[in-house]
Scaffold this active site. Structure first.
Site, PDB file in Angstrom:
ATOM      1  CB  CYS A  79       4.711   2.005   3.137  1.00 62.34           C
ATOM      2  SG  CYS A  79       5.850   0.674   2.626  1.00 62.34           S
ATOM      3  CG  HIS A 184       0.977  -0.367   1.716  1.00 63.16           C
ATOM      4  ND1 HIS A 184       1.162   0.832   1.064  1.00 63.16           N
ATOM      5  CD2 HIS A 184       2.160  -1.027   1.639  1.00 63.16           C
ATOM      6  CE1 HIS A 184       2.396   0.903   0.607  1.00 63.16           C
ATOM      7  NE2 HIS A 184       3.027  -0.212   0.951  1.00 63.16           N
ATOM      8  CD  GLU A 186      -2.182   2.093   0.743  1.00 65.00           C
ATOM      9  OE1 GLU A 186      -1.101   2.011   0.127  1.00 65.00           O
ATOM     10  OE2 GLU A 186      -2.243   2.337   1.966  1.00 65.00           O
TER      11      GLU A 186
END
Length: 202
Positions: A79, A184, A186
């Site tokens: 990001c 992202h 994650e």
């Protein structure tokens, strides 16, 4: 061991949790000595480019990351962390990046059709435009989670995936051992975990 750079602007908990779910060892640190013990580095980031770049400089981590990239250590930005890899950002002014990938970071609002909102937020499919080991476990059409108001441009030679948001938006880049994801991983479910797994094998 993967080193997550802690410089005060990263989403560290969810990233660490994702690596743990893959049984990958990691450490979170803003200390270059601790990061030296790692064979890969992730540069996370949320918030404003200028603030993040300043914090990296104040900690001496900008020079450290440039040196580690030059030595061939795999480095991945996520990001805002990806945006910091570029030459320059025009987010509320003009701010120097790490210069590890050529290109600039510009406002989405200047380029999007008026009906599309900024930030670009939510799930969007990626279109893989170049085979790359970072994306070896995913395929075009898989959805990733995005949240950003600025995007990288003038970097076509290093783009490995785009997302369509009224225009092609740079989704992932790679230049040698330096790579980045605008989304992202994650927060992107199984597909995002697959990218983190691939990074651990580079």
């Amino acid at each position: 061991m993967i080193g997550i750079v802690d410089y005060g602007v990263g989403n560290l908990y969810s990233l660490g949790s994702s690596l743990s779910s893959l049984s990958l060892k990691y450490t979170v640190s803003g200390d270059s000595n601790a990061l030296d013990m790692c064979d890969r580095i992730i540069l996370p980031g949320v918030g404003a480019f200028a603030d993040a770049a300043l914090k990296l400089r104040q900690a001496g981590l900008d020079r450290y990351l440039i040196e580690q990239a030059a030595r061939g250590k795999p480095l991945m930005g996520i990001c805002l962390g990806m945006q910091l890899l570029f030459d320059i950002s025009y987010e509320f002014g003009e701010h120097k990046g790490l210069g590890l990938i050529g290109g600039k970071v510009c406002p989405l609002a200047d380029c999007l059709p008026k009906e599309l909102k900024v930030p670009h937020m939510g799930w969007n499919a990626i279109d893989i435009v170049r085979d790359d080991s970072l994306l070896k476990y995913v395929k075009s059409g898989e959805y990733m989670y995005f949240v950003h108001s600025y995007y990288a441009k003038d970097c076509d030679a290093d783009v490995i995936a785009y997302a369509d948001y009224g225009m092609p938006v740079t989704a992932a880049v790679r230049r040698g051992n330096v790579m980045g994801a605008q989304f992202h991983p994650e927060k992107s479910g199984a597909a995002g975990l697959a990218i983190l797994k691939a990074f651990s094998e580079i």
